[in-house]
Design a protein around this motif. Structure first.
Motif, PDB file in Angstrom:
ATOM      1  N   LEU A 182      10.826   8.621   3.422  1.00 53.28           N
ATOM      2  CA  LEU A 182      12.314   9.287   4.435  1.00 53.28           C
ATOM      3  C   LEU A 182      12.858   8.525   3.729  1.00 53.28           C
ATOM      4  O   LEU A 182      13.482   7.964   3.562  1.00 53.28           O
ATOM      5  CB  LEU A 182      11.130   9.024   5.470  1.00 53.28           C
ATOM      6  N   GLN A 183      13.949   9.394   4.381  1.00 55.33           N
ATOM      7  CA  GLN A 183      15.278   9.030   4.461  1.00 55.33           C
ATOM      8  C   GLN A 183      15.797   9.292   6.084  1.00 55.33           C
ATOM      9  O   GLN A 183      15.485  10.097   6.955  1.00 55.33           O
ATOM     10  CB  GLN A 183      16.379   9.521   3.503  1.00 55.33           C
ATOM     11  N   VAL A 184      17.363   8.734   6.348  1.00 54.19           N
ATOM     12  CA  VAL A 184      18.504   9.216   7.394  1.00 54.19           C
ATOM     13  C   VAL A 184      19.027   9.140   7.266  1.00 54.19           C
ATOM     14  O   VAL A 184      20.378   9.433   6.490  1.00 54.19           O
ATOM     15  CB  VAL A 184      17.833   7.424   8.217  1.00 54.19           C
ATOM     16  N   ASP A 185      19.486  11.094   8.046  1.00 56.54           N
ATOM     17  CA  ASP A 185      20.964  11.260   8.159  1.00 56.54           C
ATOM     18  C   ASP A 185      21.375  11.242   9.744  1.00 56.54           C
ATOM     19  O   ASP A 185      20.564  12.017  10.628  1.00 56.54           O
ATOM     20  CB  ASP A 185      20.676  12.999   8.288  1.00 56.54           C
ATOM     21  N   CYS A 186      22.633  11.202  10.185  1.00 53.46           N
ATOM     22  CA  CYS A 186      23.031  10.532  10.739  1.00 53.46           C
ATOM     23  C   CYS A 186      24.292  11.439  10.592  1.00 53.46           C
ATOM     24  O   CYS A 186      25.380  11.771   9.857  1.00 53.46           O
ATOM     25  CB  CYS A 186      23.570   8.981  10.525  1.00 53.46           C
ATOM     26  N   ARG A 187      24.769  11.910  12.100  1.00 55.29           N
ATOM     27  CA  ARG A 187      26.263  12.937  12.397  1.00 55.29           C
ATOM     28  C   ARG A 187      26.831  12.075  12.753  1.00 55.29           C
ATOM     29  O   ARG A 187      26.924  10.383  12.997  1.00 55.29           O
ATOM     30  CB  ARG A 187      25.663  14.167  13.343  1.00 55.29           C
ATOM     31  N   PRO A 188      28.521  12.544  12.822  1.00 54.19           N
ATOM     32  CA  PRO A 188      29.109  11.643  12.947  1.00 54.19           C
ATOM     33  C   PRO A 188      28.885  11.353  14.261  1.00 54.19           C
ATOM     34  O   PRO A 188      29.131  12.639  15.008  1.00 54.19           O
ATOM     35  CB  PRO A 188      30.220  13.217  12.005  1.00 54.19           C
ATOM     36  N   GLY A 189      29.728  10.540  14.608  1.00 52.59           N
ATOM     37  CA  GLY A 189      29.315  10.088  15.974  1.00 52.59           C
ATOM     38  C   GLY A 189      29.611   8.952  16.445  1.00 52.59           C
ATOM     39  O   GLY A 189      29.302   8.010  15.575  1.00 52.59           O
ATOM     40  N   GLN A 190      29.861   7.767  17.594  1.00 56.30           N
ATOM     41  CA  GLN A 190      29.153   6.373  18.193  1.00 56.30           C
ATOM     42  C   GLN A 190      27.953   6.973  19.032  1.00 56.30           C
ATOM     43  O   GLN A 190      27.365   7.571  19.368  1.00 56.30           O
ATOM     44  CB  GLN A 190      30.428   6.515  19.013  1.00 56.30           C
ATOM     45  N   SER A 191      27.546   5.779  18.577  1.00 49.60           N
ATOM     46  CA  SER A 191      26.017   5.092  19.021  1.00 49.60           C
ATOM     47  C   SER A 191      25.903   5.297  20.770  1.00 49.60           C
ATOM     48  O   SER A 191      27.394   4.635  20.565  1.00 49.60           O
ATOM     49  CB  SER A 191      25.301   3.946  18.756  1.00 49.60           C
ATOM     50  N   ALA A 192      24.832   5.212  21.488  1.00 51.82           N
ATOM     51  CA  ALA A 192      25.871   4.344  23.092  1.00 51.82           C
ATOM     52  C   ALA A 192      24.371   3.514  22.984  1.00 51.82           C
ATOM     53  O   ALA A 192      23.956   3.286  21.650  1.00 51.82           O
ATOM     54  CB  ALA A 192      24.242   5.799  23.182  1.00 51.82           C
ATOM     55  N   GLN A 193      25.183   2.880  24.067  1.00 54.11           N
ATOM     56  CA  GLN A 193      24.210   1.046  23.922  1.00 54.11           C
ATOM     57  C   GLN A 193      23.826   1.180  25.339  1.00 54.11           C
ATOM     58  O   GLN A 193      24.791   0.528  26.306  1.00 54.11           O
ATOM     59  CB  GLN A 193      24.779   0.699  23.320  1.00 54.11           C
ATOM     60  N   PHE A 194      22.550   0.189  25.801  1.00 55.82           N
ATOM     61  CA  PHE A 194      22.621  -0.085  26.699  1.00 55.82           C
ATOM     62  C   PHE A 194      21.850  -1.561  27.271  1.00 55.82           C
ATOM     63  O   PHE A 194      20.883  -1.881  26.185  1.00 55.82           O
ATOM     64  CB  PHE A 194      21.979   0.681  28.051  1.00 55.82           C
ATOM     65  N   THR A 195      21.744  -2.329  27.602  1.00 58.91           N
ATOM     66  CA  THR A 195      20.969  -3.463  28.006  1.00 58.91           C
ATOM     67  C   THR A 195      20.041  -3.358  29.313  1.00 58.91           C
ATOM     68  O   THR A 195      20.950  -3.403  30.734  1.00 58.91           O
ATOM     69  CB  THR A 195      21.855  -4.501  28.201  1.00 58.91           C
ATOM     70  N   TRP A 196      19.171  -3.453  28.717  1.00 58.34           N
ATOM     71  CA  TRP A 196      17.792  -3.582  30.183  1.00 58.34           C
ATOM     72  C   TRP A 196      17.679  -4.853  30.059  1.00 58.34           C
ATOM     73  O   TRP A 196      17.288  -5.771  29.407  1.00 58.34           O
ATOM     74  CB  TRP A 196      16.595  -2.701  30.208  1.00 58.34           C
ATOM     75  N   THR A 197      17.157  -5.508  31.808  1.00 56.99           N
ATOM     76  CA  THR A 197      17.076  -7.039  32.340  1.00 56.99           C
ATOM     77  C   THR A 197      15.454  -6.791  32.826  1.00 56.99           C
ATOM     78  O   THR A 197      15.705  -6.122  34.130  1.00 56.99           O
ATOM     79  CB  THR A 197      17.874  -7.972  32.928  1.00 56.99           C
ATOM     80  N   PRO A 198      14.097  -6.166  31.950  1.00 55.51           N
ATOM     81  CA  PRO A 198      12.481  -6.629  33.202  1.00 55.51           C
ATOM     82  C   PRO A 198      12.805  -7.665  34.537  1.00 55.51           C
ATOM     83  O   PRO A 198      13.183  -8.769  33.864  1.00 55.51           O
ATOM     84  CB  PRO A 198      11.261  -5.820  32.329  1.00 55.51           C
ATOM     85  N   ASP A 199      12.608  -7.032  35.217  1.00 55.65           N
ATOM     86  CA  ASP A 199      12.615  -8.649  36.305  1.00 55.65           C
ATOM     87  C   ASP A 199      11.191  -7.969  37.335  1.00 55.65           C
ATOM     88  O   ASP A 199       9.729  -7.428  37.258  1.00 55.65           O
ATOM     89  CB  ASP A 199      13.929  -8.511  37.578  1.00 55.65           C
ATOM     90  N   ASP A 200      11.068  -9.254  37.980  1.00 51.86           N
ATOM     91  CA  ASP A 200      10.004  -8.721  38.351  1.00 51.86           C
ATOM     92  C   ASP A 200       9.399  -7.430  39.819  1.00 51.86           C
ATOM     93  O   ASP A 200       8.383  -7.790  39.919  1.00 51.86           O
ATOM     94  CB  ASP A 200      10.070  -9.577  40.301  1.00 51.86           C
ATOM     95  N   ASN A 201      10.428  -6.790  39.979  1.00 51.45           N
ATOM     96  CA  ASN A 201      10.294  -5.155  40.690  1.00 51.45           C
ATOM     97  C   ASN A 201       9.830  -4.140  39.657  1.00 51.45           C
ATOM     98  O   ASN A 201       9.397  -2.628  39.520  1.00 51.45           O
ATOM     99  CB  ASN A 201      11.922  -4.352  40.936  1.00 51.45           C
ATOM    100  N   THR A 202       9.634  -5.159  37.513  1.00 50.49           N
ATOM    101  CA  THR A 202       9.452  -4.232  37.131  1.00 50.49           C
ATOM    102  C   THR A 202       7.721  -4.106  37.060  1.00 50.49           C
ATOM    103  O   THR A 202       7.052  -4.712  36.725  1.00 50.49           O
ATOM    104  CB  THR A 202      10.068  -4.697  36.101  1.00 50.49           C
ATOM    105  N   PRO A 203       7.422  -3.775  36.410  1.00 52.78           N
ATOM    106  CA  PRO A 203       5.956  -3.044  36.708  1.00 52.78           C
ATOM    107  C   PRO A 203       5.476  -3.684  35.351  1.00 52.78           C
ATOM    108  O   PRO A 203       6.448  -3.619  34.515  1.00 52.78           O
ATOM    109  CB  PRO A 203       5.091  -1.572  36.645  1.00 52.78           C
TER     110      PRO A 203
END
Length: 676
Positions: free
Chosen positions: A602-623
């Motif tokens: 395999l090879q990877v092909d990326c289109r022009p543009g910006q990545s999206a990003q988020f940070t997630w912190t699972p907590d006591d309410n997360t199954p």
């Protein structure tokens, strides 16, 4: 024991019934004989040849004769016709209960089920049914004007009450069978069963109905969107009950129900009748595993698709989306498969090269403003070969979703073989058009087909599931890639795929183990342009095992939780540039014994543009178990295990293993680093 009497309705249904329900034990001892809709009886005193019996309609295509007698002294056959009165020349031959067309033998008070010949129906072409012998009418019945033959009945969805019970439409297939689409239930009821009864609403005064396994001893399992068929026990029919429920006997709790209409006119449950199909006039071999046969019948095209396909796979066939070549987008096809024991042939339009989402993608016509124009659907499965027949008009009049079939033109053809997903929708094909196939449907009759081999492909060894532990890796790059064929997504999840899936840190749908209270960053490169749905795969985290948030109804959205990737307006927040792993030389999963070997292709092909990003912190309410998925499409992601402490000794992929050790070659990132 409580004796119950059948609820009488204002349509002429024919049955003889006595029934009793042991309400305390939950057992049904109903004894019901329901034969269908009454058409009429042969002469009450036996006519010539001793002909006697009563004729019922099973459905539009089948008859049931109860108490049939004939002494066999006269050479005779069953016939049906559309003329005013029976005649030998004006009718068509109806095969006997074995599917044969020879002279009738002797019968003494027998019950027979007969299938009308293809193209002959009670609604359109049958006005009489007769025992015809030696140019004389030995006995006949007349089909009443405006005859309302029995048919399947849609009774809506299960009411949503407890334990996450929900479903798609429930169909009464016949007097004993329920077909339940897209059933969900969390499996946590301690004493839950399918349950039916005659009270005005679900109550403990009912009885068990065996589940899809045929079991009424084991409590109901968890359902996660399966489509199932269940059968009422013993001689009980839908005419004996008022509701069907998912019920907990121990706590006398109703988890959800559907009610049975009082004006039912459904078929009786009868065994299938062997019907020797009429041969088609033409046949073309599309692939070693698939053929199409057809006959042009006036303004209709009768089609048979035949193929060596796996259980749960479809055969798709239709007109190309381009007039001058084969192209999938814009095609008008029929998707044909066996849904359990039921053959289906659904009219599809291919609006985009992507999974059906909203009004875009590979969708049934009736989901995007069109209509399903396929009729007379029949099928059979013999010696590993599936055959499904259907008819469609050559010009449906629907210009938005259908192509006009011009019998005189050499038309380009689209076809494919692939899986049906658990929601009953076509997923991405695994076998498709390679050559420029063209067919002139109005050509002089010719059969160009060889016999299809019933040998199935050799089994392959699945790749092991990859796991990433969040104590060593806290950043995840999310991209799109292939599913790895029979060794990859399908083997890992047990589910069909659309042909693409999420790849995290260079691994195909790895399972993640993440710790509550830790921060995890997801860098998403699944596409950011909703105008190209085949390259638009926003990433989100949910407790829904299926995904495709935008495809869900408001009621379905109320039943699930979203933990990251969707804002308060229900819109995706993690849609970045599009990066996709691919093999420019074609998929190599069948020949790659290990995942590492496959990844190197395999090879990877990326289109022009910006990545999206988020940070997630699972907590006591997360199954403990959640899923990462695509916002617009189903079945692209997999599992996240959320823990309080990381499991000891669990096999995971380390950060070092995930370090890129390949090289940039002609702008393509080669995945030569994975040796696990």
């Amino acid at each position: 024991m409580v004796t119950r009497h059948r609820l009488m309705v204002d349509i002429d249904l024919s049955f003889v019934m006595t029934s009793a329900i042991d309400e305390r034990g939950g057992r049904s001892e109903a004894q019901t004989q329901y034969y269908g809709k009454l058409i009429g009886s042969f002469p009450s005193s036996a006519g010539q040849g001793g002909v006697a019996g009563t004729v019922y309609a099973v459905d539009n295509n089948r008859l049931q004769i109860v108490g049939f007698s004939f002494d066999g002294s006269v050479t005779a056959q069953f016939r049906a016709g559309s003329t005013g009165s029976p005649s030998g020349n004006g009718g068509v031959l109806v095969p006997n209960e074995q599917g044969g067309t020879g002279p009738l033998g002797a019968y003494n008070n027998k019950k027979l089920v007969l299938a009308l010949p293809e193209g002959t129906t009670l609604q359109d072409t049958v006005r009489w049914f007769a025992v015809w012998g030696q140019n004389s009418n030995l006995g006949h019945v007349t089909v009443p004007d405006n005859f309302d033959y029995p048919r399947q009945r849609n009774i809506g969805e299960f009411e949503r009450r407890q334990h996450q019970v929900r479903s798609g439409d429930v169909t009464i297939l016949n007097a004993k069978q329920f077909y339940i689409r897209n059933l969900h239930y969390d499996g946590l009821g301690p004493d839950a069963f399918f349950w039916a009864g005659q009270t005005d609403s679900p109550s403990s005064s009912g009885f068990k109905v065996p589940d899809h396994r045929g079991s009424s001893d084991e409590k109901l399992p968890r359902y996660t969107g399966q489509t199932i068929t269940i059968v009422l026990p013993g001689d009980v029919t839908v005419y004996d009950i008022k509701w069907l429920s998912m019920w907990c006997i121990l706590f006398r709790a109703n988890f959800g129900e559907v009610f049975i209409p009082t004006d039912l006119n459904v078929p009786p449950m009868v065994e299938d009748v062997p019907v020797p199909p009429m041969p088609m006039m033409n046949c073309e071999e599309l692939h070693r595993d698939m053929q199409v046969s057809w006959t042009l019948a006036g303004d209709n095209l009768d089609v048979e698709l035949a193929g060596r396909v796996e259980d749960g796979d479809y055969m798709a066939f239709g007109i190309s989306g381009c007039n001058d070549r084969v192209c999938m987008v814009g095609s008008d096809v029929t998707v044909a498969w066996y849904d359990g024991d039921t053959p289906r042939a659904v009219d599809y339009t291919l609006k985009a090269y992507s999974q059906c989402s909203g009004t875009s993608g590979v969708c049934p016509d009736d989901r995007v403003g069109g209509a399903d124009n396929n009729v007379n659907i029949t099928g059979r499965q013999v010696n590993g070969i599936t055959r499904i027949r259907y008819s469609r008009p050559i010009n449906t009049g629907d210009t938005t979703t259908d192509k006009v079939i011009d019998p005189s033109q050499n038309m380009y053809i689209s076809w494919a073989i692939g899986p049906i997903n658990p929601s009953g929708v076509a997923a991405k094909h695994h076998t498709r058009v390679e050559d420029q196939v063209r067919i002139t449907f109005g050509r002089q009759a010719s059969d160009m087909c060889e016999m299809i081999s019933s040998a199935m492909p050799a089994p392959v060894t699945p790749w092991p599931t990859r796991k990433i532990k969040g104590d060593q890796v806290t950043n995840f790059t999310v991209r799109i890639g292939p599913t790895g064929g029979r060794r990859g997504f399908e083997a890992i999840t047990g589910l069909p795929s659309w042909g693409i899936a999420y790849w995290l840190n260079g691994l195909l749908i790895p399972e993640l183990e993440l710790k509550r209270g830790w921060n995890y960053t997801f860098i998403v490169e699944g596409g950011d342009n909703p105008a190209t749905p085949e390259r638009y795969h926003p990433f989100y985290i949910t407790d829904d095992p299926i995904g495709g948030y935008t495809q869900k109804t408001p009621a379905e959205k109320q039943q699930i939780n979203v933990f990251a990737g969707v804002d308060e307006r229900g819109m995706p927040t993690a849609a970045g540039r599009y990066c996709e792993y691919n093999n420019p030389n074609g998929d190599a999963s069948e020949t790659s014994e290990t995942f590492a070997e496959y990844a190197r292709t395999l090879q990877v092909d990326c289109r022009p543009g910006q990545s999206a990003q988020f940070t997630w912190t699972p907590d006591d309410n997360t199954p403990d178990l959640v899923y990462y998925h695509c916002f617009t499409h189903q079945y692209l992601g997999w599992k996240i295990h959320v823990v309080d402490e990381f499991t000891s000794g669990a096999v995971g992929v380390s950060a070092g293993t995930l370090t890129v050790m390949g090289a940039l070659i002609a702008g393509a990132l080669l995945l030569s680093y994975i040796d696990v």
